[in-house]
Design a protein around this motif. Structure first.
Motif, PDB file in Angstrom:
ATOM      1  N   SER A 116       0.834  -1.217   0.116  1.00 42.42           N
ATOM      2  CA  SER A 116       0.028  -0.025   0.010  1.00 42.42           C
ATOM      3  C   SER A 116       0.972   1.241  -0.021  1.00 42.42           C
ATOM      4  CB  SER A 116      -1.006   0.085   1.118  1.00 42.42           C
ATOM      5  OG  SER A 116      -1.623  -1.132   1.428  1.00 42.42           O
TER       6      SER A 116
ATOM      7  N   ASP B 178      10.054   2.930   7.006  1.00 42.16           N
ATOM      8  CA  ASP B 178       9.466   1.803   7.358  1.00 42.16           C
ATOM      9  C   ASP B 178      10.604   1.036   8.556  1.00 42.16           C
ATOM     10  OD1 ASP B 178       7.457  -0.656   6.225  1.00 42.16           O
ATOM     11  OD2 ASP B 178       8.977  -1.420   7.721  1.00 42.16           O
TER      12      ASP B 178
ATOM     13  N   GLN C 102       4.564  -7.149   4.794  1.00 41.29           N
ATOM     14  CA  GLN C 102       4.263  -8.708   5.004  1.00 41.29           C
ATOM     15  C   GLN C 102       4.795  -9.350   3.911  1.00 41.29           C
ATOM     16  OE1 GLN C 102       0.149  -9.670   6.230  1.00 41.29           O
ATOM     17  NE2 GLN C 102      -0.060  -7.375   6.741  1.00 41.29           N
TER      18      GLN C 102
ATOM     19  N   TYR D 280       6.312 -13.632   3.123  1.00 43.27           N
ATOM     20  CA  TYR D 280       5.999 -14.905   2.252  1.00 43.27           C
ATOM     21  C   TYR D 280       6.614 -14.348   0.857  1.00 43.27           C
ATOM     22  CZ  TYR D 280       1.709 -12.104   1.210  1.00 43.27           C
ATOM     23  OH  TYR D 280       0.763 -11.031   1.050  1.00 43.27           O
TER      24      TYR D 280
ATOM     25  N   ASP E 243      -4.495 -13.187  -6.873  1.00 41.43           N
ATOM     26  CA  ASP E 243      -5.345 -12.221  -6.891  1.00 41.43           C
ATOM     27  C   ASP E 243      -4.862 -10.766  -7.079  1.00 41.43           C
ATOM     28  OD1 ASP E 243      -4.746 -11.927  -4.064  1.00 41.43           O
ATOM     29  OD2 ASP E 243      -6.598 -12.091  -3.447  1.00 41.43           O
TER      30      ASP E 243
ATOM     31  N   VAL F  13       9.160   4.840  12.900  1.00 42.77           N
ATOM     32  CA  VAL F  13       8.716   6.173  13.343  1.00 42.77           C
ATOM     33  C   VAL F  13       8.413   6.138  14.597  1.00 42.77           C
ATOM     34  CG1 VAL F  13       7.015   8.174  13.005  1.00 42.77           C
ATOM     35  CG2 VAL F  13       7.640   6.576  10.917  1.00 42.77           C
TER      36      VAL F  13
ATOM     37  N   ASP G 189      -4.040  -2.612   5.115  1.00 41.72           N
ATOM     38  CA  ASP G 189      -4.322  -3.071   6.225  1.00 41.72           C
ATOM     39  C   ASP G 189      -4.636  -2.436   7.619  1.00 41.72           C
ATOM     40  OD1 ASP G 189      -4.282  -5.488   4.828  1.00 41.72           O
ATOM     41  OD2 ASP G 189      -3.248  -6.594   5.881  1.00 41.72           O
TER      42      ASP G 189
ATOM     43  N   ILE H 236      -4.444  -6.834  -0.651  1.00 43.66           N
ATOM     44  CA  ILE H 236      -3.578  -5.899  -1.275  1.00 43.66           C
ATOM     45  C   ILE H 236      -4.314  -5.007  -2.343  1.00 43.66           C
ATOM     46  CG2 ILE H 236      -1.544  -5.823  -2.817  1.00 43.66           C
ATOM     47  CD1 ILE H 236      -1.025  -8.824  -1.724  1.00 43.66           C
TER      48      ILE H 236
HETATM   49  C1  LIG Z   1       0.939 -15.571   4.510  1.00 43.86           C
HETATM   50  C2  LIG Z   1       0.355 -14.420   3.900  1.00 43.86           C
HETATM   51  C3  LIG Z   1      -0.427 -14.638   2.714  1.00 43.86           C
HETATM   52  C4  LIG Z   1      -1.383 -13.567   2.113  1.00 43.86           C
HETATM   53  N1  LIG Z   1      -1.683 -13.643   0.760  1.00 43.86           N
HETATM   54  C5  LIG Z   1      -2.305 -12.762   0.344  1.00 43.86           C
HETATM   55  C6  LIG Z   1      -2.869 -12.859  -1.153  1.00 43.86           C
HETATM   56  O1  LIG Z   1      -2.976 -13.826  -1.803  1.00 43.86           O
HETATM   57  N2  LIG Z   1      -3.757 -11.771  -1.528  1.00 43.86           N
HETATM   58  C7  LIG Z   1      -3.831 -10.469  -0.810  1.00 43.86           C
HETATM   59  O2  LIG Z   1      -4.505  -9.563  -1.439  1.00 43.86           O
HETATM   60  N3  LIG Z   1      -3.328 -10.504   0.541  1.00 43.86           N
HETATM   61  C8  LIG Z   1      -2.759 -11.383   1.087  1.00 43.86           C
HETATM   62  N4  LIG Z   1      -2.287 -11.609   2.313  1.00 43.86           N
HETATM   63  C9  LIG Z   1      -2.462 -10.184   3.051  1.00 43.86           C
HETATM   64  C10 LIG Z   1      -1.494  -9.002   2.505  1.00 43.86           C
HETATM   65  O3  LIG Z   1      -0.170  -9.530   2.698  1.00 43.86           O
HETATM   66  C11 LIG Z   1      -1.875  -7.608   3.224  1.00 43.86           C
HETATM   67  O4  LIG Z   1      -3.338  -7.385   3.043  1.00 43.86           O
HETATM   68  C12 LIG Z   1      -0.797  -6.640   2.942  1.00 43.86           C
HETATM   69  O5  LIG Z   1       0.495  -6.894   3.224  1.00 43.86           O
HETATM   70  C13 LIG Z   1      -1.107  -5.123   3.333  1.00 43.86           C
HETATM   71  O6  LIG Z   1      -0.314  -4.167   2.997  1.00 43.86           O
HETATM   72  P1  LIG Z   1       0.160  -3.146   3.784  1.00 43.86           P
HETATM   73  O7  LIG Z   1       0.941  -2.236   2.852  1.00 43.86           O
HETATM   74  O8  LIG Z   1      -1.178  -2.238   4.009  1.00 43.86           O
HETATM   75  O9  LIG Z   1       0.922  -3.575   5.039  1.00 43.86           O
HETATM   76  P2  LIG Z   1       2.050  -4.387   5.205  1.00 43.86           P
HETATM   77  O10 LIG Z   1       2.454  -5.382   4.174  1.00 43.86           O
HETATM   78  O11 LIG Z   1       1.828  -5.225   6.566  1.00 43.86           O
HETATM   79  O12 LIG Z   1       3.460  -3.193   5.515  1.00 43.86           O
HETATM   80  C14 LIG Z   1       2.977  -2.510   6.447  1.00 43.86           C
HETATM   81  C15 LIG Z   1       4.604  -1.978   6.755  1.00 43.86           C
HETATM   82  O13 LIG Z   1       4.408  -0.744   7.671  1.00 43.86           O
HETATM   83  C16 LIG Z   1       5.619  -0.869   8.764  1.00 43.86           C
HETATM   84  N5  LIG Z   1       5.546  -0.144   9.951  1.00 43.86           N
HETATM   85  C17 LIG Z   1       4.245  -0.414  10.770  1.00 43.86           C
HETATM   86  N6  LIG Z   1       4.260   0.715  11.838  1.00 43.86           N
HETATM   87  C18 LIG Z   1       5.276   1.227  11.546  1.00 43.86           C
HETATM   88  C19 LIG Z   1       6.048   2.388  12.238  1.00 43.86           C
HETATM   89  N7  LIG Z   1       5.575   2.995  13.423  1.00 43.86           N
HETATM   90  N8  LIG Z   1       7.124   3.061  11.735  1.00 43.86           N
HETATM   91  C20 LIG Z   1       7.784   2.419  10.660  1.00 43.86           C
HETATM   92  N9  LIG Z   1       7.296   1.294   9.903  1.00 43.86           N
HETATM   93  C21 LIG Z   1       6.098   0.775  10.517  1.00 43.86           C
HETATM   94  C22 LIG Z   1       5.784  -2.190   8.898  1.00 43.86           C
HETATM   95  O14 LIG Z   1       6.989  -2.769   9.330  1.00 43.86           O
HETATM   96  C23 LIG Z   1       5.543  -2.907   7.748  1.00 43.86           C
HETATM   97  O15 LIG Z   1       6.601  -3.080   6.587  1.00 43.86           O
HETATM   98  C24 LIG Z   1      -1.415 -12.233   2.791  1.00 43.86           C
HETATM   99  C25 LIG Z   1      -1.056 -12.237   4.072  1.00 43.86           C
HETATM  100  C26 LIG Z   1      -0.180 -13.267   4.635  1.00 43.86           C
HETATM  101  C27 LIG Z   1       0.448 -13.226   6.019  1.00 43.86           C
END
Ligand SMILES: Cc1cc2nc3c(=O)[nH]c(=O)nc-3n(C[C@H](O)[C@H](O)[C@H](O)COP(=O)(O)OP(=O)(O)OC[C@H]3O[C@@H](n4cnc5c(N)ncnc54)[C@H](O)[C@@H]3O)c2cc1C
Length: 334
Positions: A16, A35, A43, A48, A55, A88, A287, A298
């Protein structure tokens, strides 16, 4: 301390946060992406990277790690500043925006977008009393640099892929590697476990299965030995000058509640149309953003990045009318 001034500070370099750079850049805004992890991808990279995802629109199948590479490529024309490897910690509201600080960087921004997923990943630690006396000098939870392990008696605690991979890798530079694991079998890939067994035969490694860490001994941050306990509680002392604990990572909600943000469970309560939080100038996506009917996928985070970019424009340039632009024919960075 490194100082950066941008239009938008993005907390979180997961999918995101990375796509947010594109959406903001498309509207002409520069971003810094911060980050806690030392690499981008959230994640997908941490949990993974080698798994296929099915998807993502337009990609019938793509490895999580490859999706992150493509998102970085897509963001690159907008030259984001990446500040990785430190969370942060503080956020201060100023007259015309915000100041955010990590332990080694300060970012000034007009708008903050939180793309923090489920929070920061922090290492699971063993339940021992004096961990902090040795952390970062002779006790580690990840290997960022192999040099501190060179010619040392290294103990590695854990039985998964990470523990086994590092045991094999560090055996080539360590004086000896001890692997301490509480089960009889390793959960790691069979090929890696076979390599460990070969290293045992070569007397470069000792496996202490069905044992767990019991105590650490040393002085001035320098580990000298550790005590391990077997299932009957029998204690043994191992000479070790380095300990690497590989017990996995646990999400930590981080500092957001202490900034006055309204939470919904562990996520941030967010308006689904504007991505606004309860604090003017702070938006949330991915998320970490929670509203009724939210799906933690995602592709949902990608759509929220487009909505957040529109809102960011209304905050940064309130007199500018938002005009929906198609990307067709607007090659980024040209
Ligand atoms: C095993 C597994 C399989 C999955 N398969 C799928 C799939 O097939 N399709 C799908 O759509 N989704 C899937 N997901 C879900 C998907 O990974 C999440 O929806 C997605 O990663 C969310 O993205 P994001 O960027 O919002 O957050 P994240 O990927 O969680 O990234 C957030 C980042 O913010 C950072 N952060 C948080 N707080 C702070 C702070 N205070 N200071 C600095 N950095 C910070 C963290 O370190 C992290 O790197 C899966 C999840 C898992 C665990």
């Amino acid at each position: 301390m490194k100082k950066t001034a941008v239009d938008i500070a993005i907390i979180g370099a997961g999918p995101s946060g990375l796509f947010m750079v594109f959406e903001a850049g498309f509207l002409g805004y520069r971003c810094a992406v911060i980050d806690a992890l030392p690499q981008t991808g959230g994640q997908l990279t941490e949990l993974y990277p080698e798994k296929p995802i099915y998807d993502i629109p337009g990609h019938p199948e793509i490895l999580a790690g490859d999706l992150i590479k493509k998102l970085e490529q897509q963001a690159a024309p907008f030259a984001p500043t990446y500040l990785l490897g430190a969370p942060v910690q503080t956020l201060e509201k100023t007259e015309d925006g915000f100041i955010l600080e990590t332990r080694n960087a300060q970012v000034t921004a007009k708008v903050v977008i939180i793309a923090g997923g489920n929070g920061m990943f922090t290492p699971r630690k063993p339940a021992l009393e004096n961990l902090d006396a040795f952390e970062e000098t002779s006790l580690f939870y990840a290997v960022r640099d192999k040099e501190p392990f060179r010619n040392q008696e290294v103990a590695i605690a854990g039985g998964g892929d990470s523990a086994a991979d590092w045991a094999v890798e560090l055996a080539s530079i360590a004086r000896h590697v001890h692997v301490v694991h509480r089960r009889a079998d390793f959960r790691a890939a069979e090929a890696t476990v076979n390599k460990m067994r070969a290293l045992v035969k070569e007397e470069k490694m000792t496996l202490h299965t069905q044992t767990q860490l019991h105590g650490l001994q040393g002085e001035n941050g320098q580990l000298n030995s550790l005590t391990i306990a077997d299932m009957d509680g029998k204690l043994t002392t191992l000479h070790a000058s380095r300990l690497l604990c590989c017990f996995g990572l646990a999400p930590n909600p981080g500092p957001f509640a202490s900034w006055g943000l309204k939470l919904d469970g562990k996520q941030i309560a967010t308006d689904p149309i504007t991505q606004k939080t309860n604090i003017d100038g702070i938006l949330a996506i991915g998320d970490m953003a929670r509203y009724e009917g939210k799906m933690g996928l995602i592709l949902v985070g990608f759509a929220e990045a487009a909505l957040a970019a529109k809102t960011a424009q209304s905050l940064i340039d309130p007199d500018k009318k938002f005009r929906l632009q198609y990307s067709t024919g607007h090659k980024p960075g040209t």
